[in-house]
Scaffold this active site. Structure first.
Site, PDB file in Angstrom:
ATOM      1  N   TYR A   1      -2.795  -1.443  10.478  1.00 52.02           N
ATOM      2  CA  TYR A   1      -2.812  -1.757   9.048  1.00 52.02           C
ATOM      3  C   TYR A   1      -1.589  -1.159   8.357  1.00 52.02           C
ATOM      4  O   TYR A   1      -0.895  -1.841   7.591  1.00 52.02           O
ATOM      5  CB  TYR A   1      -4.094  -1.209   8.412  1.00 52.02           C
ATOM      6  CG  TYR A   1      -4.133  -1.329   6.903  1.00 52.02           C
ATOM      7  CD1 TYR A   1      -4.616  -2.477   6.293  1.00 52.02           C
ATOM      8  CD2 TYR A   1      -3.692  -0.283   6.085  1.00 52.02           C
ATOM      9  CE1 TYR A   1      -4.646  -2.589   4.905  1.00 52.02           C
ATOM     10  CE2 TYR A   1      -3.723  -0.385   4.703  1.00 52.02           C
ATOM     11  CZ  TYR A   1      -4.207  -1.539   4.119  1.00 52.02           C
ATOM     12  OH  TYR A   1      -4.239  -1.647   2.751  1.00 52.02           O
ATOM     13  N   SER A  40       0.850  -1.191   0.000  1.00 49.78           N
ATOM     14  CA  SER A  40       0.000   0.000   0.000  1.00 49.78           C
ATOM     15  C   SER A  40       0.879   1.231   0.000  1.00 49.78           C
ATOM     16  O   SER A  40       2.040   1.188   0.441  1.00 49.78           O
ATOM     17  CB  SER A  40      -0.887   0.022   1.253  1.00 49.78           C
ATOM     18  OG  SER A  40      -1.545   1.264   1.410  1.00 49.78           O
TER      19      SER A  40
END
Length: 254
Positions: free
Chosen positions: A151, A138
């Site tokens: 996360y 990400s």
């Protein structure tokens, strides 16, 4: 990587980026196998894409990972591409109490899942031509979103793992590719149509071009500044990034 003639296993392939990439590869004539926890969703995707296969898998369960890896090698002996895509993105509060169950699930899904899945399939992949491991990290691997601290940390860990694994597999014939998506308008958080989120179709098209180009890292041009962030003054950049999102929050659907 070559864009056709592959046998590709994609975790978390029933929605969002996973499904988009699966369908893109399927249209190019690749044999695609997707996994997910819910059989109904697997059936929905495979029925919409005749010739695609689905396998039930809870990526948090190490025994299921081993069983699915053995099943894949047996049923799809030409398997040469693993795309570690499955992930969850719960919001949390690093300034307060973080639910332990949610934190463990996030780490197990986003970090241990890809590590275990890769480990289980590597002996087979090393025997294949044009073998590729794709890790979905990400943009938050480089610039953490404070409201998803765990996360973001797992994605930073996946970036680090990808770098190490790429070095260790040099000369084996197995390539390691990292995809670092921006904010894409999917149901990972909440599919809202927010103008700041990249439309899924645009992201899939750009990512497929990146994969075909043969680069080790695939990311869209819009996140170049965030990709270049890590450095001695990263705190300033990270604080400004999070302040802007604090003033204009990401919609969560709640």
């Amino acid at each position: 990587m070559k864009n056709s003639g592959n046998t590709i296993f994609i975790t978390g392939g029933t929605s969002g980026i996973g499904r988009g990439i699966a369908e893109a590869f399927h249209r190019l004539g690749n044999q695609v196998i997707i996994s997910g926890r819910r059989k109904a969703l697997l059936d929905e995707v495979t029925q919409a894409n005749p010739g695609m296969h689905g396998i039930e898998l809870d990526i948090q369960d190490p025994q299921q990972i081993k069983a699915v890896a053995a099943q894949l090698v047996k049923n799809f002996p030409k398997l040469n591409v693993l795309f570690n895509n499955a992930g969850i993105m719960p919001f949390d509060d690093a300034a307060g109490e973080i639910d332990d169950h949610v934190a463990v699930a996030t780490v197990t899904t986003n970090l241990l899942g890809p590590v275990r899945m890769t480990s289980a399939l590597l002996p087979h992949l090393k025997q294949q031509k044009d073998a590729v491991i794709i890790h979905n990290s990400s943009v938050l691997a480089f610039v953490p979103l404070a409201g998803t601290a765990v996360y973001s940390a797992t994605k930073a860990a996946m970036h680090s793992y990808s770098l190490s694994q790429r070095f260790m597999l040099a000369g084996t014939g197995v390539r390691v590719v990292e995809i670092a998506p921006p904010w894409v308008d999917t149901d990972l958080v909440f599919k809202s149509g927010d103008s700041r989120a990249m439309p899924l179709s645009d992201f899939i098209a750009a990512t497929m071009r990146g994969l075909e180009s043969g680069t080790d890292e695939v990311y869209v041009e819009q996140i170049q500044a965030l990709r270049d962030n890590p450095g001695s003054d990263e705190h300033t950049f990270v604080n400004a990034f999070n302040q802007s999102l604090k003033e204009n929050p990401i919609p969560t659907g709640h």
